[in-house]
Design an enzyme around this catalytic site. Structure first.
Site, PDB file in Angstrom:
ATOM      1  N   CYS A  25       0.860  -1.193   0.000  1.00  0.00           N
ATOM      2  CA  CYS A  25       0.000   0.000   0.000  1.00  0.00           C
ATOM      3  C   CYS A  25       0.892   1.238   0.000  1.00  0.00           C
ATOM      4  CB  CYS A  25      -0.903  -0.008   1.226  1.00  0.00           C
ATOM      5  SG  CYS A  25      -1.914  -1.495   1.329  1.00  0.00           S
ATOM      6  N   CYS A  28       1.670   3.014   3.291  1.00  0.00           N
ATOM      7  CA  CYS A  28       2.048   2.195   4.443  1.00  0.00           C
ATOM      8  C   CYS A  28       3.367   2.677   5.051  1.00  0.00           C
ATOM      9  CB  CYS A  28       2.173   0.732   4.046  1.00  0.00           C
ATOM     10  SG  CYS A  28       2.570  -0.313   5.460  1.00  0.00           S
ATOM     11  N   GLY A  72       2.834  -5.412   9.161  1.00  0.00           N
ATOM     12  CA  GLY A  72       2.864  -6.479   8.168  1.00  0.00           C
ATOM     13  C   GLY A  72       1.555  -7.257   8.069  1.00  0.00           C
ATOM     14  N   SER A 128      -9.016  -4.735   6.291  1.00  0.00           N
ATOM     15  CA  SER A 128      -8.674  -3.419   5.745  1.00  0.00           C
ATOM     16  C   SER A 128      -9.315  -3.217   4.381  1.00  0.00           C
ATOM     17  CB  SER A 128      -7.148  -3.293   5.608  1.00  0.00           C
ATOM     18  OG  SER A 128      -6.553  -3.367   6.878  1.00  0.00           O
ATOM     19  N   ARG A 140      -4.157   1.033  -2.316  1.00  0.00           N
ATOM     20  CA  ARG A 140      -3.995  -0.331  -1.785  1.00  0.00           C
ATOM     21  C   ARG A 140      -3.713  -1.291  -2.943  1.00  0.00           C
ATOM     22  NH1 ARG A 140      -4.661  -0.692   3.527  1.00  0.00           N
ATOM     23  NH2 ARG A 140      -4.672  -2.958   3.417  1.00  0.00           N
ATOM     24  N   CYS A 271      -1.016   8.446  27.171  1.00  0.00           N
ATOM     25  CA  CYS A 271      -0.991   7.214  26.381  1.00  0.00           C
ATOM     26  C   CYS A 271       0.132   6.324  26.916  1.00  0.00           C
ATOM     27  CB  CYS A 271      -0.827   7.522  24.902  1.00  0.00           C
ATOM     28  SG  CYS A 271       0.739   8.298  24.496  1.00  0.00           S
ATOM     29  N   ASP A 287       2.562   1.379  18.422  1.00  0.00           N
ATOM     30  CA  ASP A 287       2.595   0.873  17.051  1.00  0.00           C
ATOM     31  C   ASP A 287       3.054   1.952  16.064  1.00  0.00           C
ATOM     32  OD1 ASP A 287       2.036  -0.845  14.875  1.00  0.00           O
ATOM     33  OD2 ASP A 287       0.097   0.121  14.601  1.00  0.00           O
TER      34      ASP A 287
END
Ligand code: SF4
Length: 304
Positions: A25, A28, A72, A128, A140, A271, A287
């Site tokens: 993508c 990404c 991934g 997704s 994508r 957070c 992440d």
């Protein structure tokens, strides 16, 4: 084990294949993380899987534990890896503890065997998809630059046929940000999604994928445009779909407004309770911050 200073629960997104994915993508940020491990084999070992399962369960001071699989692309580990994961969860689960598996996928490799397994083991799938064909296929694509819409539609059909519980994860990018209502109606009516997440693409223009630099790519969305996208969806949702369709952003905003814990990091006062773990046990604080300055340690040297 939890200590007095540790939170009662925390979340880890596990990437058993690291940044390896069968798609490419264009927006990404995670594919570039492969560069963090030039000699990596990008495949979580069974020993590490067992260590992690035990540590994660022991570290949670709550009766419900969620294992989150991501990438991934996690299906690249093969189905046997997840059969083993479930077996180990059963082995280490404390009496009365409920274990949930959340699994984020691009859907490309899903087939009857995967979907049957997901159904039987109660996995919650995040699929997704960015909207109707033209909007989805803008960014994508696979490694050959080929569109993926048909393959994702096939995956959605399989999930429905096997009665697998699934959410849709939609990246909001320059391609679809002016099509909020169209995207929402497509997800609701064609995909039959009842739980939707809309994730804004804020992509730094650099070669590392790290959160550094001040420039964004043209695929990114501005705050005002993302807000308009959500408003267009809200106006439709509030008139006809309340109680039928769940939009994560509306739920967490409502929870925050009502004085409850929203449960999504960007709405919390602080957070840091949702970490990411790479294929080799390296743990990062988020992440979105899998990068050297946010490296917390390796769980085989410093247990969770
Ligand atoms: S499917 Fe997900 S991990 Fe794979 S390239 Fe696309 S955004 Fe990245």
């Amino acid at each position: 084990m939890p200590t007095l200073s540790s939170p009662p629960a925390f979340h880890v997104m596990v990437k058993p294949r690291g940044a390896i994915c069968n798609l490419a993508c264009q927006y990404c940020f995670y594919l570039k993380k492969e560069q963090l491990y030039p000699d990596g084999n990008f495949r979580m070992s069974e020993d590490l899987l067992e260590d992690y399962t035990r540590q994660y369960i022991e570290a949670q001071g709550v009766p419900e534990v969620t294992f989150a699989w991501q990438g991934g692309e996690p299906t690249l580990m093969g189905l046997d890896f997840f059969r083993k994961a479930v077996e180990l969860q059963e082995k280490y689960r404390l009496p009365g503890m409920k274990v949930i598996n959340a699994f984020q996928t691009n859907g490309i490799l899903l087939d009857a065997a995967w979907c049957g397994f997901f159904h039987d083991k109660g996995f919650l799938i995040g699929l997704s998809i960015d909207g109707p064909r033209g909007l989805h296929d803008t960014y994508r694509v696979d490694h050959g630059g080929q569109p993926t819409f048909e393959r994702v539609m096939r995956a959605a059909r399989l999930l429905r046929e096997h009665r697998v519980e699934f959410n849709t994860l939609t990246c909001v990018s320059a391609a679809n940000v002016t099509h909020g209502l169209e995207v929402y109606a497509f997800l609701r009516d064609e995909i039959q999604s009842r739980y939707m997440q809309f994730i804004p693409i804020i992509e730094r223009n650099n070669s590392t994928g790290f959160q550094t630099g001040i420039y964004l790519t043209q695929r990114s969305v501005a705050g005002g445009h993302y807000g308009r996208f959500l408003i267009d969806i809200f106006d439709e949702w509030v008139r006809r779909d309340v109680g039928q369709v769940y939009v994560q952003m509306f739920d967490v905003a409502l929870a925050a407004w009502a004085g409850q814990r929203p449960g999504l990091c960007v709405f919390e006062e602080t957070c840091g309770q949702a970490m990411a773990m790479e294929f080799n046990g390296d743990l990062y604080s988020c992440d979105h911050y899998v990068q050297p300055d946010c490296f917390l340690g390796n769980i085989q040297q410093t247990p969770l």
